[in-house]
Design an enzyme around this catalytic site. Structure first.
Site, short mmCIF file in Angstrom:
data_model
loop_
_atom_site.label_atom_id
_atom_site.label_comp_id
_atom_site.label_asym_id
_atom_site.label_seq_id
_atom_site.Cartn_x
_atom_site.Cartn_y
_atom_site.Cartn_z
N GLU A 135 7.51 20.85 -60.29
CA GLU A 135 6.82 20.11 -61.34
C GLU A 135 7.10 18.61 -61.17
O GLU A 135 8.15 18.21 -60.69
CB GLU A 135 7.30 20.57 -62.72
CG GLU A 135 7.06 22.05 -62.98
CD GLU A 135 7.67 22.49 -64.30
OE1 GLU A 135 7.37 21.86 -65.33
OE2 GLU A 135 8.45 23.46 -64.28
N HIS A 136 6.14 17.79 -61.57
CA HIS A 136 6.32 16.34 -61.52
C HIS A 136 7.21 15.88 -62.67
O HIS A 136 7.19 16.45 -63.76
CB HIS A 136 4.96 15.65 -61.61
CG HIS A 136 4.10 15.87 -60.40
ND1 HIS A 136 4.00 14.96 -59.38
CD2 HIS A 136 3.31 16.91 -60.05
CE1 HIS A 136 3.18 15.42 -58.45
NE2 HIS A 136 2.75 16.62 -58.84
N ASP A 137 8.00 14.86 -62.41
CA ASP A 137 8.88 14.29 -63.43
C ASP A 137 8.09 13.29 -64.28
O ASP A 137 7.68 12.23 -63.83
CB ASP A 137 10.06 13.57 -62.76
CG ASP A 137 11.14 13.18 -63.75
OD1 ASP A 137 10.84 13.10 -64.96
OD2 ASP A 137 12.28 12.96 -63.32
#
Length: 206
Positions: free
Chosen positions: A91-93
């Site tokens: 997942e992207h931060d």
């Protein structure tokens, strides 16, 4: 041209290695994108073009349909994972100044997803990092699972929410006590009446 030849040779070698592995392990792994460093139980089926990474373990007689991606997770016995399912994707931060990977990808190790026995994960569902899914649970098609799912719970939606229970609490507890998912499929096949009974006559056959 040379790149295409190398790619074809790599594919042929992987198919050959899969055939040897399947004969020895009693599995049916058809995807060349499934790692042979992962742990597979007897009777596991991995359909074409599904990704299984090194850090995955899959229990006996569970299957993964086409075009799924399974990473960093433990899957129990007799689980049914449909096409297009993604388990524990990166997942992207959202809390960095940019979500674009040019600034660096994920650096922290993701928490493992743990899936019990006899779990159904339907078409195109996504199970996010660290989620635990209990025995007998059902994940509806297209659901995004962000939190734990209880045994025999049915969840769906984005993010997923409780829809209902497959059985009453008494019935759920009775099934859990049988631990049937540890038996070989040949043994279970001798008692199909038990597994095919409907909820309407459950009380007399459980």
């Amino acid at each position: 041209m040379l790149r295409d030849i190398k790619k074809m040779m790599k594919y042929i070698i992987k198919v050959f290695l899969l055939s040897i592995y399947n004969r020895k392990a009693g599995t049916k792994i058809y995807s060349t994108r499934a790692s042979l460093k992962a742990t597979y139980g007897k009777g596991v089926l991995i359909a074409e073009n599904s990704i299984v990474t090194d850090d995955v373990s899959i229990g006996m007689n569970s299957y993964i349909n086409k075009n799924a991606s399974v990473e960093n997770c433990e899957i129990g016995n007799y689980c049914s994972i449909s096409s297009g399912v993604y388990i524990n994707p990166f997942e992207h931060d959202l809390y960095k100044r940019t979500t674009h990977p040019f600034a660096g990808g994920p650096t922290e190790k993701r928490n493992k997803v743990k899936i019990g026995h006899d779990v159904l994960i339907s078409l195109n569902a996504i199970v996010l990092e660290g989620v635990n899914i209990g025995n007998g649970a059902v994940i509806a098609a297209g659901a995004v699972v962000t939190k734990d799912v209880e045994p025999y719970e049915i969840v769906g939606g984005v993010p997923s929410k409780h829809i209902g229970w497959r059985f009453t609490e008494v019935e759920r507890n009775k099934i859990m006590q049988t631990n049937w998912w540890f038996d070989d499929i040949e043994v279970l096949g001798k008692n199909l009446e038990y597994f095919n009974c409907k909820i309407s006559d459950f009380k007399t056959r459980i």
